[in-house]
Design an enzyme around this catalytic site. Structure first.
Site, mmCIF file in Angstrom:
data_model
loop_
_atom_site.group_PDB
_atom_site.id
_atom_site.type_symbol
_atom_site.label_atom_id
_atom_site.label_comp_id
_atom_site.label_asym_id
_atom_site.label_seq_id
_atom_site.Cartn_x
_atom_site.Cartn_y
_atom_site.Cartn_z
ATOM 1 N N GLU A 251 0.875 -1.182 0.000
ATOM 2 C CA GLU A 251 0.000 0.000 0.000
ATOM 3 C C GLU A 251 0.901 1.217 0.000
ATOM 4 O O GLU A 251 1.702 1.392 0.931
ATOM 5 C CB GLU A 251 -0.902 0.016 1.238
ATOM 6 C CG GLU A 251 -1.999 -1.032 1.227
ATOM 7 C CD GLU A 251 -2.999 -0.867 0.093
ATOM 8 O OE1 GLU A 251 -3.085 0.220 -0.518
ATOM 9 O OE2 GLU A 251 -3.697 -1.858 -0.207
ATOM 10 N N CYS A 285 -2.282 9.027 3.295
ATOM 11 C CA CYS A 285 -2.175 8.560 1.909
ATOM 12 C C CYS A 285 -3.465 8.824 1.151
ATOM 13 O O CYS A 285 -3.467 8.887 -0.069
ATOM 14 C CB CYS A 285 -1.825 7.082 1.899
ATOM 15 S SG CYS A 285 -2.915 6.128 2.939
HETATM 16 P P1 NAD Z 1 8.872 4.607 3.970
HETATM 17 O O1 NAD Z 1 8.756 3.845 2.711
HETATM 18 O O2 NAD Z 1 10.021 5.527 4.122
HETATM 19 O O3 NAD Z 1 8.927 3.622 5.206
HETATM 20 C C1 NAD Z 1 7.934 2.659 5.431
HETATM 21 C C2 NAD Z 1 8.547 1.496 6.207
HETATM 22 O O4 NAD Z 1 9.476 0.816 5.380
HETATM 23 C C3 NAD Z 1 9.307 1.908 7.452
HETATM 24 O O5 NAD Z 1 9.039 0.997 8.485
HETATM 25 C C4 NAD Z 1 10.747 1.799 7.009
HETATM 26 O O6 NAD Z 1 11.636 1.568 8.070
HETATM 27 C C5 NAD Z 1 10.688 0.602 6.100
HETATM 28 N N1 NAD Z 1 11.797 0.479 5.145
HETATM 29 C C6 NAD Z 1 12.554 1.475 4.615
HETATM 30 N N2 NAD Z 1 13.470 0.960 3.772
HETATM 31 C C7 NAD Z 1 13.305 -0.386 3.765
HETATM 32 C C8 NAD Z 1 13.925 -1.465 3.076
HETATM 33 N N3 NAD Z 1 14.918 -1.267 2.225
HETATM 34 N N4 NAD Z 1 13.487 -2.717 3.305
HETATM 35 C C9 NAD Z 1 12.452 -2.942 4.137
HETATM 36 N N5 NAD Z 1 11.822 -1.958 4.823
HETATM 37 C C10 NAD Z 1 12.234 -0.690 4.634
HETATM 38 O O7 NAD Z 1 7.480 5.381 4.143
HETATM 39 P P2 NAD Z 1 7.078 6.432 5.281
HETATM 40 O O8 NAD Z 1 7.798 7.715 4.995
HETATM 41 O O9 NAD Z 1 7.208 5.834 6.635
HETATM 42 O O10 NAD Z 1 5.525 6.618 5.018
HETATM 43 C C11 NAD Z 1 4.997 7.551 4.145
HETATM 44 C C12 NAD Z 1 4.479 6.903 2.890
HETATM 45 O O11 NAD Z 1 3.541 5.882 3.219
HETATM 46 C C13 NAD Z 1 3.724 7.838 1.967
HETATM 47 O O12 NAD Z 1 4.136 7.646 0.629
HETATM 48 C C14 NAD Z 1 2.273 7.418 2.121
HETATM 49 O O13 NAD Z 1 1.463 7.674 1.009
HETATM 50 C C15 NAD Z 1 2.415 5.969 2.362
HETATM 51 N N6 NAD Z 1 1.220 5.443 3.013
HETATM 52 C C16 NAD Z 1 0.380 4.657 2.284
HETATM 53 C C17 NAD Z 1 -0.774 4.152 2.847
HETATM 54 C C18 NAD Z 1 -1.700 3.280 2.064
HETATM 55 O O14 NAD Z 1 -2.429 2.532 2.672
HETATM 56 N N7 NAD Z 1 -1.693 3.328 0.752
HETATM 57 C C19 NAD Z 1 -1.073 4.439 4.187
HETATM 58 C C20 NAD Z 1 -0.207 5.246 4.893
HETATM 59 C C21 NAD Z 1 0.946 5.734 4.303
#
Ligand code: NAD
Length: 482
Positions: A251, A285
């Site tokens: 997501e 999001c």
């Molecule tokens: P992010 O991608 O930076 O981080 C999300 C998670 O991924 C964190 O726990 C992070 O530690 C982990 N992560 C980072 N690099 C990784 C890797 N290489 N391998 C595995 N895990 C890794 O996102 P964020 O800044 O925390 O969140 C914001 C984003 O989330 C926005 O783009 C938003 O739209 C999206 N979001 C989407 C939804 C949805 O349901 N569509 C809901 C909420 C947020």
């Protein structure tokens, strides 16, 4: 206000275990306020969590449904009973208002209650075979150890809507929360840890995405990965998962449109737009960052919207009169300010807001920004900003509004404000989004129905409600002859 110095540890194989490193969790409303200290795991600890989940899965997959019901119901009941306290903690570490924090915790409680019910309710199908004397049985079985990776913007609700169905359908879990919000994740883990869940069925590993997340995603024992976060991270995770045939659910971002048609009720239009664009500091999001307005209502709507945006009260997330809390951290604030500058350079008119604000406490405060006179191709109308920044796009009519709404690479949610059944029905059918809202904000969804998007917003089966079974269980078809 400072914390006690207690270091919150990871939860592995039923034990609380310190990692090699630790970080301070800071309040974005007041960066002098340390919410707590949280350990950071290394790769070895991530592997230990996977091993624990793998070992526990052997028997948990056959656990009685009544046991699952009781565990999930207990978690849900405690979340609901402690919603005020945990909602305040959530607001303190993430920056959404106290009311928003409390509502999020309540939602998490309802999610656990829902999946408690699902644990005893869900079943299979019994069908006749095309061959005489044979019966076909379709059942669902657990997938295996599941890795759950979550973002910072819904620090209790998103983990809950993944962990609850994972446990409900008999999977074991390794949960990796976002670095910015360990307090909410730890509080949830602590509640789960006090249930009679067998050791190793649920594991918490806090730490860096690149270190801990990478290790989990590549662990061969992890059979499914549920991820919510940015598109960039999602792509990396998907590539790793597909390469080893692990199940994957992503997501990611949105650039959600809200259509305001000439026949819209003005007050509803303004309420829906302000809620969708700016509440939770625009860090959703499902936020409606593109407000697409037909020309007959444009002038009236803009005047009313501008007045309302100007009156929004930005402040400490826990102050009673705050409507918009701070941005989550310095990095996100810099991204927001950067996009405000990009919008200006692209020729959009900054109608209102967009300045960094000082408040009584040092925090990441930003005036909600409203751009007008924008065109659909501008970067501010194509790229997710993830802050309190929205644009108005003026269009001639509904057809043009629909075309602009769909003209982005993502499709999470979309909305329309209109009194016309005809346009509402047409928009529900032709909107390229996973969730369509009529006269309600694009953000704010129920816990018992599917959640997810289309195009580049989502990948894999839907989350939440009964649809969650698609991801968290594996179908088996049995043929039985006497
Ligand atoms: P992010 O991608 O930076 O981080 C999300 C998670 O991924 C964190 O726990 C992070 O530690 C982990 N992560 C980072 N690099 C990784 C890797 N290489 N391998 C595995 N895990 C890794 O996102 P964020 O800044 O925390 O969140 C914001 C984003 O989330 C926005 O783009 C938003 O739209 C999206 N979001 C989407 C939804 C949805 O349901 N569509 C809901 C909420 C947020």
């Amino acid at each position: 206000m400072t914390d006690s110095g207690f270091i919150h540890r990871n939860y592995l194989g039923g034990e609380w275990v310190a990692g090699p490193d630790q970080v301070a969790d800071l309040n974005p409303s007041d960066t002098n306020d340390v919410v707590g200290h949280y350990t950071h795991a290394d790769a070895a600890q991530a592997r230990a969590a996977v091993a624990a989940a793998h070992a526990a899965f052997a028997s948990w997959q056959y656990s009685p449904i009544q046991q699952r019901f009781e565990v999930l119901d207990q978690i849900g009941a405690e979340l609901l009973a402690r919603r005020d306290e945990l909602g305040q903690l959530l607001s303190r570490e993430e920056g959404k208002t106290r009311a928003e924090g409390i509502a999020e915790v309540a939602r998490a409680g309802h999610v656990f209650k829902f999946f408690a019910g699902e644990a005893v309710r869900h079943g299979g199908e019994l069908l006749p075979s095309t061959r005489p004397g044979v019966t076909v049985e379709v059942t669902r079985e657990p997938v295996g150890p599941v890795c759950i990776i979550t973002p910072w913007n819904f620090p209790i609700a998103i983990p809950s809507w993944k962990i609850a169905p994972a446990l409900c359908y008999g999977n074991s879990v390794v949960f990796k929360p976002a670095e910015l919000v360990p307090a909410s994740a730890w509080a949830l883990a602590e509640i789960i840890a006090r249930t009679p869940l067998p050791k190793g069925v649920f594991n918490l590993v806090m730490g860096r995405g690149s270190v801990v997340g990478g290790e989990l995603v590549n662990a061969p024992e992890i059979r499914a990965i549920s991820f919510t976060g940015s598109a960039a991270t999602g792509s990396t995770i998907a590539a790793a998962a597909v390469a080893r045939r692990a199940r994957i659910q992503l997501e990611m971002g949105g650039k959600n449109p809200l259509l305001i048609l000439d026949d819209a009720d003005l007050a509803t239009a303004v309420n829906v737009a302000v809620n969708g664009a700016y509440f939770s500091t625009g860090q959703r999001c499902t936020a409606s960052s593109r407000i697409i307005v037909t020309e007959g209502i444009h002038a009236r709507f803009l005047a009313a919207l501008t007045e309302r945006v100007a009156a929004l009260r930005v402040g400490h997330a826990l102050a009673p009169d705050t409507e918009i809390g701070p941005v989550v951290d310095e990095r996100q604030l810099a991204v927001d300010l950067d996009y405000i500058e990009i919008g200006r350079r692209e020729g959009a008119k900054l109608q209102r807001g967009g300045r960094q604000l000082q408040r009584q406490h040092p925090g990441h405060y930003l005036e909600p920004a409203l751009f007008t006179e924008t065109t659909p191709g501008m970067r501010i109308n194509q790229e997710e900003i993830f802050g309190p920044v929205a644009s108005v796009i003026r269009v001639r009519n509904y057809e043009e509004a629909l075309q602009v709404a769909n003209d982005v690479p993502v499709g999470l949610s979309s909305g329309i404000v209109t009194g016309s059944l005809k346009y509402a029905a047409d928009f529900r059918r032709r909107s390229q989004a996973g969730m369509v809202m009529v006269n309600v904000p694009t953000a704010g969804v129920d816990y018992h129905v599917p959640f997810g998007g289309r195009k580049e917003s989502s990948y894999g089966p839907r989350e939440q409600g009964r649809y969650a079974a698609e991801f968290y269980s594996s179908v088996k078809t049995s043929y039985i002859a006497p």
